[in-house]
Design a protein around this motif. Structure first.
Motif, PDB file in Angstrom:
ATOM      1  N   TYR A 256     -12.015  16.559 -16.881  1.00 41.69           N
ATOM      2  CA  TYR A 256     -10.800  15.744 -16.801  1.00 41.69           C
ATOM      3  C   TYR A 256     -10.562  15.303 -15.356  1.00 41.69           C
ATOM      4  O   TYR A 256      -9.589  15.713 -14.722  1.00 41.69           O
ATOM      5  CB  TYR A 256      -9.585  16.537 -17.306  1.00 41.69           C
ATOM      6  N   PRO A 257     -11.450  14.491 -14.815  1.00 41.07           N
ATOM      7  CA  PRO A 257     -11.286  14.057 -13.424  1.00 41.07           C
ATOM      8  C   PRO A 257     -10.172  13.029 -13.285  1.00 41.07           C
ATOM      9  O   PRO A 257      -9.610  12.549 -14.289  1.00 41.07           O
ATOM     10  CB  PRO A 257     -12.640  13.415 -13.118  1.00 41.07           C
ATOM     11  N   LYS A 258      -9.855  12.701 -12.046  1.00 49.22           N
ATOM     12  CA  LYS A 258      -8.919  11.594 -11.813  1.00 49.22           C
ATOM     13  C   LYS A 258      -9.466  10.355 -12.517  1.00 49.22           C
ATOM     14  O   LYS A 258     -10.637  10.031 -12.404  1.00 49.22           O
ATOM     15  CB  LYS A 258      -8.791  11.326 -10.309  1.00 49.22           C
ATOM     16  N   LEU A 259      -8.595   9.690 -13.246  1.00 51.43           N
ATOM     17  CA  LEU A 259      -9.026   8.563 -14.073  1.00 51.43           C
ATOM     18  C   LEU A 259      -8.092   7.386 -13.821  1.00 51.43           C
ATOM     19  O   LEU A 259      -6.887   7.488 -14.060  1.00 51.43           O
ATOM     20  CB  LEU A 259      -8.995   8.969 -15.546  1.00 51.43           C
ATOM     21  N   VAL A 260      -8.649   6.291 -13.315  1.00 48.47           N
ATOM     22  CA  VAL A 260      -7.818   5.118 -13.033  1.00 48.47           C
ATOM     23  C   VAL A 260      -8.419   3.890 -13.693  1.00 48.47           C
ATOM     24  O   VAL A 260      -9.631   3.795 -13.896  1.00 48.47           O
ATOM     25  CB  VAL A 260      -7.667   4.876 -11.510  1.00 48.47           C
ATOM     26  N   TRP A 261      -7.555   2.961 -14.035  1.00 51.80           N
ATOM     27  CA  TRP A 261      -8.000   1.709 -14.646  1.00 51.80           C
ATOM     28  C   TRP A 261      -6.891   0.679 -14.509  1.00 51.80           C
ATOM     29  O   TRP A 261      -5.746   1.018 -14.168  1.00 51.80           O
ATOM     30  CB  TRP A 261      -8.381   1.926 -16.105  1.00 51.80           C
ATOM     31  N   ASP A 262      -7.213  -0.565 -14.761  1.00 43.75           N
ATOM     32  CA  ASP A 262      -6.228  -1.632 -14.711  1.00 43.75           C
ATOM     33  C   ASP A 262      -5.833  -2.034 -16.129  1.00 43.75           C
ATOM     34  O   ASP A 262      -6.667  -2.482 -16.916  1.00 43.75           O
ATOM     35  CB  ASP A 262      -6.784  -2.858 -13.973  1.00 43.75           C
ATOM     36  N   GLU A 263      -4.583  -1.853 -16.435  1.00 42.94           N
ATOM     37  CA  GLU A 263      -4.032  -2.238 -17.734  1.00 42.94           C
ATOM     38  C   GLU A 263      -2.561  -2.581 -17.491  1.00 42.94           C
ATOM     39  O   GLU A 263      -1.669  -1.747 -17.603  1.00 42.94           O
ATOM     40  CB  GLU A 263      -4.169  -1.081 -18.730  1.00 42.94           C
ATOM     41  N   TYR A 264      -2.336  -3.833 -17.126  1.00 42.85           N
ATOM     42  CA  TYR A 264      -0.998  -4.247 -16.713  1.00 42.85           C
ATOM     43  C   TYR A 264       0.030  -4.038 -17.813  1.00 42.85           C
ATOM     44  O   TYR A 264       1.193  -3.734 -17.537  1.00 42.85           O
ATOM     45  CB  TYR A 264      -1.022  -5.719 -16.296  1.00 42.85           C
ATOM     46  N   SER A 265      -0.380  -4.207 -19.061  1.00 37.95           N
ATOM     47  CA  SER A 265       0.580  -4.097 -20.158  1.00 37.95           C
ATOM     48  C   SER A 265       1.198  -2.708 -20.241  1.00 37.95           C
ATOM     49  O   SER A 265       2.334  -2.550 -20.702  1.00 37.95           O
ATOM     50  CB  SER A 265      -0.094  -4.444 -21.487  1.00 37.95           C
ATOM     51  N   SER A 266       0.484  -1.675 -19.799  1.00 33.72           N
ATOM     52  CA  SER A 266       1.004  -0.307 -19.854  1.00 33.72           C
ATOM     53  C   SER A 266       1.385   0.234 -18.486  1.00 33.72           C
ATOM     54  O   SER A 266       1.696   1.420 -18.344  1.00 33.72           O
ATOM     55  CB  SER A 266      -0.028   0.629 -20.500  1.00 33.72           C
ATOM     56  N   GLY A 267       1.332  -0.616 -17.441  1.00 31.91           N
ATOM     57  CA  GLY A 267       1.752  -0.196 -16.109  1.00 31.91           C
ATOM     58  C   GLY A 267       0.740   0.639 -15.355  1.00 31.91           C
ATOM     59  O   GLY A 267       1.077   1.234 -14.325  1.00 31.91           O
ATOM     60  N   ARG A 268      -0.511   0.667 -15.814  1.00 34.80           N
ATOM     61  CA  ARG A 268      -1.544   1.451 -15.129  1.00 34.80           C
ATOM     62  C   ARG A 268      -2.369   0.539 -14.226  1.00 34.80           C
ATOM     63  O   ARG A 268      -2.923  -0.465 -14.677  1.00 34.80           O
ATOM     64  CB  ARG A 268      -2.477   2.137 -16.135  1.00 34.80           C
ATOM     65  N   LEU A 269      -2.480   0.918 -12.934  1.00 31.78           N
ATOM     66  CA  LEU A 269      -3.215   0.126 -11.954  1.00 31.78           C
ATOM     67  C   LEU A 269      -4.180   1.023 -11.198  1.00 31.78           C
ATOM     68  O   LEU A 269      -3.880   2.183 -10.917  1.00 31.78           O
ATOM     69  CB  LEU A 269      -2.247  -0.553 -10.980  1.00 31.78           C
ATOM     70  N   SER A 270      -5.332   0.473 -10.830  1.00 35.45           N
ATOM     71  CA  SER A 270      -6.376   1.291 -10.218  1.00 35.45           C
ATOM     72  C   SER A 270      -6.306   1.358  -8.699  1.00 35.45           C
ATOM     73  O   SER A 270      -6.808   2.312  -8.107  1.00 35.45           O
ATOM     74  CB  SER A 270      -7.762   0.752 -10.630  1.00 35.45           C
ATOM     75  N   THR A 271      -5.692   0.385  -8.054  1.00 37.63           N
ATOM     76  CA  THR A 271      -5.689   0.357  -6.582  1.00 37.63           C
ATOM     77  C   THR A 271      -4.271   0.267  -6.019  1.00 37.63           C
ATOM     78  O   THR A 271      -4.073  -0.135  -4.864  1.00 37.63           O
ATOM     79  CB  THR A 271      -6.522  -0.837  -6.064  1.00 37.63           C
TER      80      THR A 271
END
Length: 275
Positions: A256-271
């Motif tokens: 379960y490492p740090k996990l980032v991605w871009d998904e603007y609809s759910s408010g998740r950003l990678s940078t």
């Protein structure tokens, strides 16, 4: 009410530091990074005064979200306008159409960003408070960071409604979440579908497939790994079990490492935000 109990701890002995709201995430991240960088000195100072360093990484929703979410769920309001107003309260770049409907949704959104500062603290060799309280703990000591809450069949931050039909037909890239609507329905982009004239037909809610709907971060194992690193390097005689334990916890963290991605609809950003 607990003053007479010999088991009660004097609340003045708890150095309780709260977090900054998700609506100010850059400020929150900066405060957490500073908190972890200075944790070692703060704990030393607290020890001298008999205090216990407790820090919050839990988070309430921004003011106004509960009201807007309730109106969306239970009243006949301007759906598109209310979704936009609600999304804007979070101040997350390009999240413009999702109003997290439950506290758990807000917790998982918050946790997505808390994993960043926790992981940074570990990788930089900083320290942690004596204890942390945080929301949405899951199996294997993880924290939930994906947009699908426990009660939901699928993540549904970006969606559309089908035309009137007797069964779900969502098309490529979408999946039904089990919800139906016989009356007017509005897609997340505002497209309106009028009520179904035939009583045996309905609109079916179709949710865009999320990238990591049930994503998790190894919160507990990160703290254990930190404590092992301290315990296995601070003594003249390192226990023989250290290598074995560190390898075990490292393998668990790798699940379960740090996990980032871009998904603007759910408010998740990678940078974002910049740490």
């Amino acid at each position: 009410m607990t003053n007479s109990s010999f088991r009660a701890i004097d609340g003045c002995k708890i150095d309780n530091q709260l977090t900054v709201n998700i609506a100010q995430e850059p400020k929150a991240a900066s405060a957490e990074m500073e908190r972890f960088q200075t944790a070692r000195d703060r704990k030393a100072n607290d020890t001298e005064t008999g205090k216990f360093y407790l820090a919050s990484l839990a988070n309430p929703q921004p003011d106004g979200v509960i009201e807007l979410a309730a109106e969306l769920e239970y009243t006949d309001v301007d759906v598109v306008s209310n979704r936009k107003k609600c999304a804007e309260l979070f101040n997350l770049p390009n999240m413009t159409r999702w109003c997290p409907p439950t506290l758990l949704d807000v917790s998982q959104l918050t946790n997505y960003y808390k994993q960043l500062t926790i992981d940074a603290a570990f990788e930089n060799g900083w320290d942690f408070p004596n204890a942390i309280y945080i929301d949405a703990i899951d199996v294997d000591g993880t924290i939930r960071i994906g947009p699908q809450s426990q009660a939901a069949k699928v993540a549904c931050t970006d969606f559309k409604w089908s035309s009137c039909s007797t069964k779900a037909s969502c098309g490529s890239g979408y999946e039904p979440n089990g919800e139906t609507e016989h009356l007017d329905a509005h897609d997340s982009d505002g497209t309106k579908h009028s009520f179904c004239a035939l009583p045996w037909e309905a609109h079916y809610k179709c949710c865009a497939k999320a990238k990591n709907p049930t994503g998790k971060f190894g919160y507990v194992d990160t703290l254990i790994a930190h404590n092992l690193r301290k315990g296995c390097t601070s003594k003249d005689s390192i226990p023989a079990s250290c290598s074995q334990l560190q390898a075990l916890v490292a393998s668990r963290r790798a699940n379960y490492p740090k996990l980032v991605w871009d998904e603007y609809s759910s408010g998740r950003l990678s940078t974002w935000p910049s740490l």
